[in-house]
Design an enzyme around this catalytic site. Structure first.
Site, PDB file in Angstrom:
ATOM      1  CG  ASP A  88      -1.811   1.171   1.366  1.00  0.00           C
ATOM      2  OD1 ASP A  88      -2.060   1.831   0.348  1.00  0.00           O
ATOM      3  OD2 ASP A  88      -2.266   1.448   2.487  1.00  0.00           O
ATOM      4  CB  SER A  91      -0.697   3.054   4.893  1.00  0.00           C
ATOM      5  OG  SER A  91      -0.395   1.734   4.489  1.00  0.00           O
ATOM      6  CG  ASN A  93       2.514   1.830  10.712  1.00  0.00           C
ATOM      7  OD1 ASN A  93       2.184   2.975  10.422  1.00  0.00           O
ATOM      8  ND2 ASN A  93       3.171   1.532  11.814  1.00  0.00           N
ATOM      9  CD1 TRP A  95      -1.357  -2.982   9.747  1.00  0.00           C
ATOM     10  CD2 TRP A  95      -2.268  -4.861  10.552  1.00  0.00           C
ATOM     11  NE1 TRP A  95      -2.626  -3.086   9.245  1.00  0.00           N
ATOM     12  CE2 TRP A  95      -3.212  -4.217   9.718  1.00  0.00           C
ATOM     13  CE3 TRP A  95      -2.616  -6.065  11.179  1.00  0.00           C
ATOM     14  CZ2 TRP A  95      -4.486  -4.747   9.495  1.00  0.00           C
ATOM     15  CZ3 TRP A  95      -3.887  -6.602  10.948  1.00  0.00           C
ATOM     16  CH2 TRP A  95      -4.807  -5.925  10.114  1.00  0.00           C
ATOM     17  CE1 TYR A 131      -7.060  -1.541   8.896  1.00  0.00           C
ATOM     18  CE2 TYR A 131      -8.183  -1.586  11.007  1.00  0.00           C
ATOM     19  CZ  TYR A 131      -7.195  -2.046  10.178  1.00  0.00           C
ATOM     20  OH  TYR A 131      -6.344  -2.999  10.625  1.00  0.00           O
ATOM     21  CG  ASP A 271      -3.618   4.927  -1.874  1.00  0.00           C
ATOM     22  OD1 ASP A 271      -2.911   3.926  -1.626  1.00  0.00           O
ATOM     23  OD2 ASP A 271      -4.544   5.291  -1.149  1.00  0.00           O
ATOM     24  CB  THR A 274      -7.521   3.925  -3.001  1.00  0.00           C
ATOM     25  OG1 THR A 274      -7.280   4.311  -1.645  1.00  0.00           O
ATOM     26  CG2 THR A 274      -8.920   4.364  -3.391  1.00  0.00           C
TER      27      THR A 274
END
Length: 373
Positions: A88, A91, A93, A95, A131, A271, A274
């Site tokens: 992505d 963003s 991070n 996880w 989110y 992005d 999306t």
């Protein structure tokens, strides 16, 4: 995991294959749960980019869970534990679900088990991310992360403890690997690509993305290089206007030579997280009016007659044809444009990216676009 190693005089380039699967929206629709979900979880795509709109304590909202459908496989720990993640660019991070998570959403996804990894290092730091349709909380830790053939040691990542909302049970991937800038990383966690650069694991401080169209295989993200066989013509370099998301300045949006949105310029984010092409409601309403979309739906037969919508960026025209901006799901067609209203921001998601090979250049803080071959 589908991996391709391309031999050059430089170190190996690593290409991670991405799978195009069903989105959460499709899964919910097939199970007859979409309408109820939308009532209970009002979706605000803007909260990804402006966290204050979503939740004060969450410093970096993540992805449009409803529509994203490109994901690849990584592994964490020693020995390796595999996870599917969205790569992505919206963003920062990394996880994944963990054995500490008792939420329904974790029950049918791969869960990381620290006790099975000899290289795991715990921290006392917590992680909280909002989110568009929910949230996750968890803890931060360090371990070895393998992305393709790259072995990224001592990578900080999040282990989920809660993923509220039973509907995330239907998400077709396990977690997220963020590829945006450190400045927007929740809890100040170093992003995966920054760690790769810092450790000298990539031959160039850039990565590139190819998203296939029409359900074809072959989508990938390539770390450290560019594969010129996937685009035609030259790469068009565009400077970033902000080093947070991959944000650029867009000149205008036109159709048949007439400006229909973004008059006088606007800001846009490229992005991969999306799936649609989003923008301010005034601009999106104008576009949908021009293409004859009503309440997001449009006649499939219009695809052959509607003109390109042209996004002019840095003085260069990047057309998106009707075959790309009209989404055909089993004979029912919808507009590939959706509204967000945050400071005039546009989100160039997968509808746009499928038309262009994209290079994300951290060394020079720029992106490049070229027509897909």
């Amino acid at each position: 995991m589908g991996l391709t190693y391309i031999s050059l005089s430089l170190p190996l380039l690593i290409r991670v294959s991405l799978k195009k699967g069903k989105s959460l929206r499709q899964n919910l629709k097939e199970h007859g749960l979409l309408e109820d979900f939308l009532k209970k979880h009002p979706y605000n795509v803007a909260s990804k980019y402006f966290p204050s709109l979503a939740n004060d304590y969450a410093s970096e909202p993540l992805t449009n869970y409803m529509d994203v459908d490109y994901y690849g496989t990584i592994s964490i720990g020693t020995p390796a534990q595999d996870f599917t993640v969205i790569f992505d660019t919206g963003s920062s991070n990394l996880w994944v679900p963990s054995v500490y998570c008792s939420s329904t959403a974790c029950s049918n996804h791969n869960k990381f088990n620290p006790s099975d990894s000899s290289t795991y290092q715990a921290t006392s730091q917590s992680l909280s991310i909002q989110y568009g349709t929910g949230s996750m909380t968890g803890i931060l830790a360090y371990d070895t992360v393998q992305v393709g053939g790259i072995v990224d040691t001592k990578q900080i990542f999040g282990l989920s403890e809660t993923e509220p909302g039973s509907t995330f049970y239907y998400a077709p991937f396990d977690g997220i690997l963020g590829l945006a800038f450190p400045s927007i990383a929740s809890s100040g966690a170093t992003p995966v690509f920054d760690n790769m650069m810092n450790e000298g694991l990539v031959s160039q401080d850039l990565f590139s993305v190819y998203l296939s169209s029409n359900g074809q295989s072959g989508s990938f993200v390539m770390f450290g290089g560019i594969d010129s066989s996937y685009y035609s013509g030259s790469l068009n370099w565009i400077p970033l206007s902000s080093e947070t998301y991959w944000e650029i300045t867009m000149d205008s949006v036109t159709m048949n030579g007439q400006t229909i949105a973004c008059s006088g310029g606007c800001q846009a984010i490229i992005d991969t997280g999306t799936s649609l092409l989003a923008g301010p409601s005034t601009g999106i309403s104008s576009i949908n009016s021009y293409i004859g979309a009503s309440d997001g739906t449009i006649s499939c037969s219009d695809m052959s007659s509607l003109p390109n919508i042209v996004f002019t960026i840095n003085g260069i025209e990047f057309p998106v044809p009707a075959s790309a901006y009209i989404i055909d799901e089993s004979g029912s067609c919808t507009s590939g444009f959706e509204s967000i209203d945050v400071g005039g921001l546009w989100i160039l998601g997968d509808v746009f990216i499928r038309q262009y090979y994209v290079v994300f250049d951290r060394a020079n803080n720029q992106v490049a676009l070229a027509n897909v071959a």
